[in-house]
Design an enzyme around this catalytic site. Structure first.
Site, PDB file in Angstrom:
ATOM      1  N   CYS A 189     -18.951 -18.752  -9.216  1.00 45.58           N
ATOM      2  CA  CYS A 189     -18.742 -20.173  -9.525  1.00 45.58           C
ATOM      3  C   CYS A 189     -17.334 -20.566  -9.132  1.00 45.58           C
ATOM      4  O   CYS A 189     -16.447 -20.700  -9.994  1.00 45.58           O
ATOM      5  CB  CYS A 189     -18.959 -20.425 -11.000  1.00 45.58           C
ATOM      6  SG  CYS A 189     -20.678 -20.602 -11.340  1.00 45.58           S
ATOM      7  N   GLY A 214       0.873   0.548   6.886  1.00 45.15           N
ATOM      8  CA  GLY A 214       0.818  -0.797   7.450  1.00 45.15           C
ATOM      9  C   GLY A 214       0.233  -0.901   8.836  1.00 45.15           C
ATOM     10  O   GLY A 214       0.265  -1.965   9.447  1.00 45.15           O
ATOM     11  N   GLY A 249      -3.091   3.574   4.821  1.00 49.90           N
ATOM     12  CA  GLY A 249      -4.198   3.323   3.892  1.00 49.90           C
ATOM     13  C   GLY A 249      -5.347   2.697   4.659  1.00 49.90           C
ATOM     14  O   GLY A 249      -6.350   3.330   4.987  1.00 49.90           O
TER      15      GLY A 249
HETATM   16  N1  LLP Z   1       2.647   2.406   1.263  1.00 49.18           N
HETATM   17  C1  LLP Z   1       3.010   1.465   0.404  1.00 49.18           C
HETATM   18  C2  LLP Z   1       4.213   1.650  -0.386  1.00 49.18           C
HETATM   19  C3  LLP Z   1       2.239   0.313   0.258  1.00 49.18           C
HETATM   20  O1  LLP Z   1       2.611  -0.627  -0.594  1.00 49.18           O
HETATM   21  C4  LLP Z   1       1.055   0.162   1.024  1.00 49.18           C
HETATM   22  C5  LLP Z   1       0.212  -1.025   0.873  1.00 49.18           C
HETATM   23  C6  LLP Z   1       0.699   1.185   1.901  1.00 49.18           C
HETATM   24  C7  LLP Z   1       1.527   2.298   2.004  1.00 49.18           C
HETATM   25  C8  LLP Z   1      -0.543   1.152   2.744  1.00 49.18           C
HETATM   26  O2  LLP Z   1      -0.568   0.127   3.654  1.00 49.18           O
HETATM   27  P1  LLP Z   1      -1.760   0.031   4.717  1.00 49.18           P
HETATM   28  O3  LLP Z   1      -1.635   1.193   5.663  1.00 49.18           O
HETATM   29  O4  LLP Z   1      -3.031   0.080   3.956  1.00 49.18           O
HETATM   30  O5  LLP Z   1      -1.574  -1.285   5.380  1.00 49.18           O
HETATM   31  N2  LLP Z   1      -4.483  -5.927  -0.400  1.00 49.18           N
HETATM   32  C9  LLP Z   1      -3.898  -6.221   0.888  1.00 49.18           C
HETATM   33  C10 LLP Z   1      -3.027  -5.110   1.367  1.00 49.18           C
HETATM   34  C11 LLP Z   1      -1.934  -4.770   0.397  1.00 49.18           C
HETATM   35  C12 LLP Z   1      -1.132  -3.603   0.848  1.00 49.18           C
HETATM   36  C13 LLP Z   1      -0.321  -3.079  -0.268  1.00 49.18           C
HETATM   37  N3  LLP Z   1       0.469  -1.954   0.056  1.00 49.18           N
HETATM   38  C14 LLP Z   1      -5.018  -6.511   1.863  1.00 49.18           C
HETATM   39  O6  LLP Z   1      -6.172  -6.477   1.450  1.00 49.18           O
HETATM   40  O7  LLP Z   1      -4.774  -6.803   3.036  1.00 49.18           O
END
Ligand code: LLP
Length: 432
Positions: free
Chosen positions: A362, A249, A293
């Protein structure tokens, strides 16, 4: 001028990305095109690894949250940097395994894993299953009993923390489909139940507060709450939960408004918090996991498009349409996510226009962004949308039967295809 050091402008006035001329890339591979920067991906992996080694005495592991960008090559890259990974589906798991990822270092998440997926994961020797609740626990116990095996598991807990991010990506609060709740006692009950299961080796607790978070405080508070629960369980049963997984996150800078924390400083302060609490309670230091991520890959990607129609609606707005859109980047449509964009072949020119960048689907909501400052855009120009390395390719769709664009990786200025672009034949290949 740019937020990330992998962007620059060359003597032709073209935008470069990790030293590669983006206009030439667009010519060579056509558009739309995803371009990724291997060198920066590796650097980002190292930031996490080094900080965990330094501040937490090598007792931690960063897991790349592969939902951000999943294809074989990224698993190879993060594995070679010593990271583990988090997968959330049979498809991501399959991709990781095909890339040769060590199953021991894979954590399998998901709020509704199927029995088949769990069997697949266990048969492949996936090291850790992150259970989402009692249903998962029942299913996995059943499989383990049938197969006479023991599974290493942890549990996803919602610690009741509001991480001040977009509602669509906030997951630490009680009203969330993910995990078991701390404040209602559900999490404790889960742990007490799991400890007693014969074929289950309860290794850890996990939480993920949300995505694109800019504060340290929610992470520290999450560590405190989960550790206190681990201590409570030890005090009541003698059982030691060994792993503390604080999820991902960590925010990145998409636009001027974003002010991310340094990832190493986050690790430093969480390590301190954890060490203090453990000391005070005579609790063994847990192994720490985190799951970045976006912060590993987002700034390491850009998307190149060709500008087509430019439509001025006097007194209203100017639509600059590109040859991609929500099918390769649905994030504005979903979250009003903001991006910076540059006309790659006019990168030296001032950003003299404010426009709406529209896609080609579209769908009126098919926009890459509104109120975007950009150089004067004309048809035939190459547009680069920046920081698209996370949750773009991985969230792409085939809406309007648009083939997915290829992904090109740049290492020290040299380009190579890591995911081929789809063809019309690919689009119909499963149609009967
Ligand atoms: N760990 C878990 C359990 C998660 O659900 C997620 C992301 C991460 C790690 C990684 O989070 P990050 O470091 O990438 O913020 N599609 C959305 C983001 C959804 C995140 C889902 N879970 C967007 O495009 O902003």
């Amino acid at each position: 001028m740019f937020y990330y050091k992998n962007l620059d402008i060359n003597e032709k006035g073209n935008l470069t990305f990790n030293k590669a001329d983006t206009v030439l890339l667009a010519k060579k591979y056509q558009t739309p095109l995803y371009v990724m920067d291997e060198d920066m991906i590796r650097e980002n992996c190292r930031i996490y690894k080094k900080a965990l080694d330094k501040f937490y005495d090598k007792r931690g592991l960063a897991l790349y949250a592969s939902k951000a960008f999943s294809c074989k090559e990224i698993y190879r890259i993060v594995a070679s940097e010593g990271l583990g990974c988090d997968v959330v589906s049979g498809g991501e798991l399959y991709t990781a395994l095909e890339a040769g990822f060590d199953p021991e270092k894979i954590y399998f998440h998901g709020n509704n894993k199927t029995k088949q997926e769990l069997i697949f994961a266990l048969e492949k020797g996936v090291g850790h299953i992150v259970l989402d609740g009692f249903y998962d626990l029942e299913v996995i116990s059943e499989i383990c009993e049938e197969k006479n095996i023991v599974a290493n598991v942890s549990v996803r807990i919602k610690p009741g923390i509001d991480a001040h991010t977009h509602d669509a990506v906030m997951t630490g609060q009680i009203d969330s489909k993910f995990g078991v709740a701390l404040e209602t006692g559900e999490a404790k009950e889960f742990l007490l139940t799991a400890i007693k299961k014969k074929n289950i080796n309860l290794r850890g607790v996990h939480c993920h507060l949300g995505s694109q978070i800019f504060d340290l405080e929610p992470f520290e508070e999450a560590a405190r709450r989960l550790l206190n629960l681990m201590i409570e369980i030890r005090n009541e049963t003698g059982y030691i939960i060994e792993e503390l997984n604080l999820g991902g996150g960590f925010g990145i800078k998409y636009t001027e408004k974003d002010d991310p924390i340094e990832y190493a400083s986050y690790i430093e302060s969480v390590s301190k918090t954890v060490k203090n609490i453990c000391n005070r309670n005579d609790f063994p230091l847990p192994f720490i996991l985190m799951e970045p991520g976006r912060s590993i890959v987002a700034p390491c990607g850009i998307t190149l498009y060709t500008v087509g129609s430019v439509k001025k609606i006097p007194g209203i707005r100017t639509y600059v349409s590109v040859d991609g859109g929500m099918a390769d980047n649905p994030r504005y449509a979903l979250y009003n996510a903001e991006y910076e964009a540059v006309i790659a072949n006019k990168a030296k020119e001032p950003k003299s226009q404010i426009v709406t960048i529209a896609g080609r689907c579209c769908e009126s909501g098919d926009l890459i962004g509104e109120n975007i400052k950009i150089q004067k855009a004309e048809s035939g120009d190459i547009m680069a949308v920046l920081s698209t390395g996370a949750y773009n390719y991985s969230m792409a769709s085939h809406y309007n039967r648009l083939p997915n664009p290829p992904v090109v990786m740049i290492k020290d200025g040299e380009d190579r295809v890591i995911v081929k672009g789809e063809t019309y034949e690919d689009i119909v290949k499963n149609d009967i």
